[in-house]
Motif scaffolding. Structure first.
Motif, PDB file in Angstrom:
ATOM      1  N   UNK A  37       0.795  -1.221   0.000  1.00  0.00           N
ATOM      2  CA  UNK A  37       0.000   0.000   0.000  1.00  0.00           C
ATOM      3  C   UNK A  37       0.824   1.266   0.000  1.00  0.00           C
ATOM      4  N   UNK A  38       2.058   1.181  -0.523  1.00  0.00           N
ATOM      5  CA  UNK A  38       2.946   2.345  -0.571  1.00  0.00           C
ATOM      6  C   UNK A  38       3.462   2.525  -1.998  1.00  0.00           C
ATOM      7  N   UNK A  52       4.360   0.896  -7.043  1.00  0.00           N
ATOM      8  CA  UNK A  52       4.170   0.257  -5.741  1.00  0.00           C
ATOM      9  C   UNK A  52       5.481  -0.409  -5.317  1.00  0.00           C
ATOM     10  N   UNK A  53       5.902  -0.119  -4.103  1.00  0.00           N
ATOM     11  CA  UNK A  53       7.127  -0.706  -3.567  1.00  0.00           C
ATOM     12  C   UNK A  53       6.871  -1.081  -2.110  1.00  0.00           C
ATOM     13  N   UNK A  54       7.423  -2.234  -1.696  1.00  0.00           N
ATOM     14  CA  UNK A  54       7.164  -2.737  -0.347  1.00  0.00           C
ATOM     15  C   UNK A  54       8.293  -2.466   0.625  1.00  0.00           C
ATOM     16  N   UNK A  55       9.467  -2.090   0.129  1.00  0.00           N
ATOM     17  CA  UNK A  55      10.621  -1.909   1.017  1.00  0.00           C
ATOM     18  C   UNK A  55      11.694  -1.043   0.353  1.00  0.00           C
ATOM     19  N   UNK A  56      12.593  -0.555   1.194  1.00  0.00           N
ATOM     20  CA  UNK A  56      13.774   0.185   0.729  1.00  0.00           C
ATOM     21  C   UNK A  56      14.978  -0.360   1.484  1.00  0.00           C
ATOM     22  N   UNK A  57      16.069  -0.609   0.757  1.00  0.00           N
ATOM     23  CA  UNK A  57      17.313  -0.932   1.446  1.00  0.00           C
ATOM     24  C   UNK A  57      18.410  -0.005   0.941  1.00  0.00           C
ATOM     25  N   UNK A  58      19.290   0.350   1.835  1.00  0.00           N
ATOM     26  CA  UNK A  58      20.431   1.223   1.533  1.00  0.00           C
ATOM     27  C   UNK A  58      21.677   0.480   1.999  1.00  0.00           C
ATOM     28  N   UNK A  59      22.418  -0.066   1.048  1.00  0.00           N
ATOM     29  CA  UNK A  59      23.548  -0.943   1.359  1.00  0.00           C
ATOM     30  C   UNK A  59      24.868  -0.195   1.269  1.00  0.00           C
ATOM     31  N   UNK A  60      25.644  -0.255   2.340  1.00  0.00           N
ATOM     32  CA  UNK A  60      27.009   0.278   2.284  1.00  0.00           C
ATOM     33  C   UNK A  60      27.913  -0.781   1.667  1.00  0.00           C
ATOM     34  N   UNK A  61      28.724  -0.343   0.709  1.00  0.00           N
ATOM     35  CA  UNK A  61      29.654  -1.247   0.032  1.00  0.00           C
ATOM     36  C   UNK A  61      31.069  -0.694   0.166  1.00  0.00           C
ATOM     37  N   UNK A  62      32.094  -1.511  -0.101  1.00  0.00           N
ATOM     38  CA  UNK A  62      33.466  -1.052   0.099  1.00  0.00           C
ATOM     39  C   UNK A  62      33.835   0.102  -0.830  1.00  0.00           C
ATOM     40  N   UNK A 179      26.785  11.201  -7.518  1.00  0.00           N
ATOM     41  CA  UNK A 179      26.057   9.929  -7.432  1.00  0.00           C
ATOM     42  C   UNK A 179      24.951   9.945  -6.388  1.00  0.00           C
ATOM     43  N   UNK A 180      24.410  11.104  -6.067  1.00  0.00           N
ATOM     44  CA  UNK A 180      23.338  11.183  -5.075  1.00  0.00           C
ATOM     45  C   UNK A 180      22.069  10.478  -5.576  1.00  0.00           C
ATOM     46  N   UNK A 181      21.292   9.949  -4.631  1.00  0.00           N
ATOM     47  CA  UNK A 181      20.046   9.270  -4.985  1.00  0.00           C
ATOM     48  C   UNK A 181      18.947   9.662  -4.007  1.00  0.00           C
ATOM     49  N   UNK A 182      17.705   9.615  -4.484  1.00  0.00           N
ATOM     50  CA  UNK A 182      16.543  10.012  -3.686  1.00  0.00           C
ATOM     51  C   UNK A 182      15.454   8.955  -3.807  1.00  0.00           C
ATOM     52  N   UNK A 183      14.729   8.738  -2.722  1.00  0.00           N
ATOM     53  CA  UNK A 183      13.537   7.888  -2.736  1.00  0.00           C
ATOM     54  C   UNK A 183      12.480   8.560  -1.869  1.00  0.00           C
ATOM     55  N   UNK A 184      11.288   8.769  -2.418  1.00  0.00           N
ATOM     56  CA  UNK A 184      10.162   9.352  -1.681  1.00  0.00           C
ATOM     57  C   UNK A 184       9.022   8.347  -1.669  1.00  0.00           C
ATOM     58  N   UNK A 185       8.484   8.081  -0.480  1.00  0.00           N
ATOM     59  CA  UNK A 185       7.397   7.112  -0.310  1.00  0.00           C
ATOM     60  C   UNK A 185       6.148   7.802   0.216  1.00  0.00           C
ATOM     61  N   UNK A 186       4.988   7.340  -0.263  1.00  0.00           N
ATOM     62  CA  UNK A 186       3.703   7.888   0.178  1.00  0.00           C
ATOM     63  C   UNK A 186       2.640   6.816   0.020  1.00  0.00           C
ATOM     64  N   UNK A 187       1.521   6.916   0.753  1.00  0.00           N
ATOM     65  CA  UNK A 187       0.443   5.935   0.594  1.00  0.00           C
ATOM     66  C   UNK A 187      -0.029   5.838  -0.852  1.00  0.00           C
ATOM     67  N   UNK A 188      -0.546   4.681  -1.230  1.00  0.00           N
ATOM     68  CA  UNK A 188      -0.833   4.392  -2.633  1.00  0.00           C
ATOM     69  C   UNK A 188      -2.050   5.102  -3.218  1.00  0.00           C
TER      70      UNK A 188
END
Length: 233
Positions: A37-38, A52-62, A179-188
């Motif tokens: 519902x997002x 529609x997306x159910x999750x966000x992950x932000x992974x630190x890498x070497x 290399x900046x990135x953005x994600x905005x989430x809101x109800x569907x």
């Protein structure tokens, strides 16, 4: 091995700090799972665009991450974290553990940042056709109200303006990093009740901007202070 039980919460403040292994070393992995519902808009390498997306992950890498399959890598990390369905995957060489969270009137933001390679967007140098490296300033925003497609795009612009404002106020002499990135989430829900605007002077755009500004300023102030200490030490 990553734990497979995650707290599902609409609150971005409940994002979980997990870990993953890369090049024989453990690295932080930030996971937010608001559930169904997002809708999200994102410039991320995995799950970018609007939908529609159910999750966000932000992974630190070497530093110097050289894998040529970031989408497959992020999918593997999501699966290892027990995430199912479609989501958004971000990467960064910056410290995910040093994230900053801020909230304003229901709008929330989490920002991770590294600003060692920064500059102005309208630079005279030629662009690069190579695949982008992992993001440096990653911004995740959550709003409690539905937005139209146009307002979601507007929200990305507002978040970016707020990030740049924070950098300029801190004396970083930059609009961001390459290399900046953005994600905005809101109800569907996207019916007549969906917000049509998310510019900086709209109700929710203003709240979003203040949350992003506060979180970006907090994390980047620490980084700039460390830079100045290194130069004078």
């Amino acid at each position: 091995m990553l734990p497979r039980t995650l707290l599902t919460s609409r609150s971005l403040a409940d994002a979980a700090l997990l870990a993953h292994t890369e090049q024989g070393q453990e690295w932080p992995l930030l996971v937010w799972a608001p559930g169904p519902g997002v809708r999200m808009v994102s410039s991320a390498v995995l799950g970018g665009g609007i939908g529609e997306r159910a999750w966000v992950l932000n992974a630190q890498v070497p530093p110097g991450y050289g894998r040529l399959d970031p989408v497959a890598h992020l999918r593997d990390l999501a699966s290892g974290a027990g995430l199912e369905g479609v989501g958004v995957g971000l990467m960064t060489a910056a410290s995910v553990a040093d994230r900053r969270h801020a909230a304003d009137g229901g709008a929330q933001a989490v920002v991770t940042a590294g600003i060692g390679v920064r500059g102005w967007a309208a630079a005279p140098a030629a662009g690069d056709l190579a695949p982008p490296r992992p993001g440096t300033i990653n911004i995740i925003v959550s709003l409690p109200v539905p937005l139209t497609d146009a307002a979601l795009v507007n929200a990305v612009a507002t978040a970016t303006e707020a990030k740049t404002q924070a950098l300029v106020e801190l004396g970083a002499d930059a609009s961001g990093t390459p290399t900046d990135a953005v994600c905005v989430a809101a109800p569907s829900a996207t019916g007549p009740g969906a917000e049509a605007f998310a510019g900086p002077r709209s109700l929710w755009g203003a709240r979003l901007a203040r949350a992003v500004h506060q979180a970006t300023r907090a994390v980047c102030a620490d980084l700039l202070a460390a830079e100045r200490a290194d130069r004078t030490g």
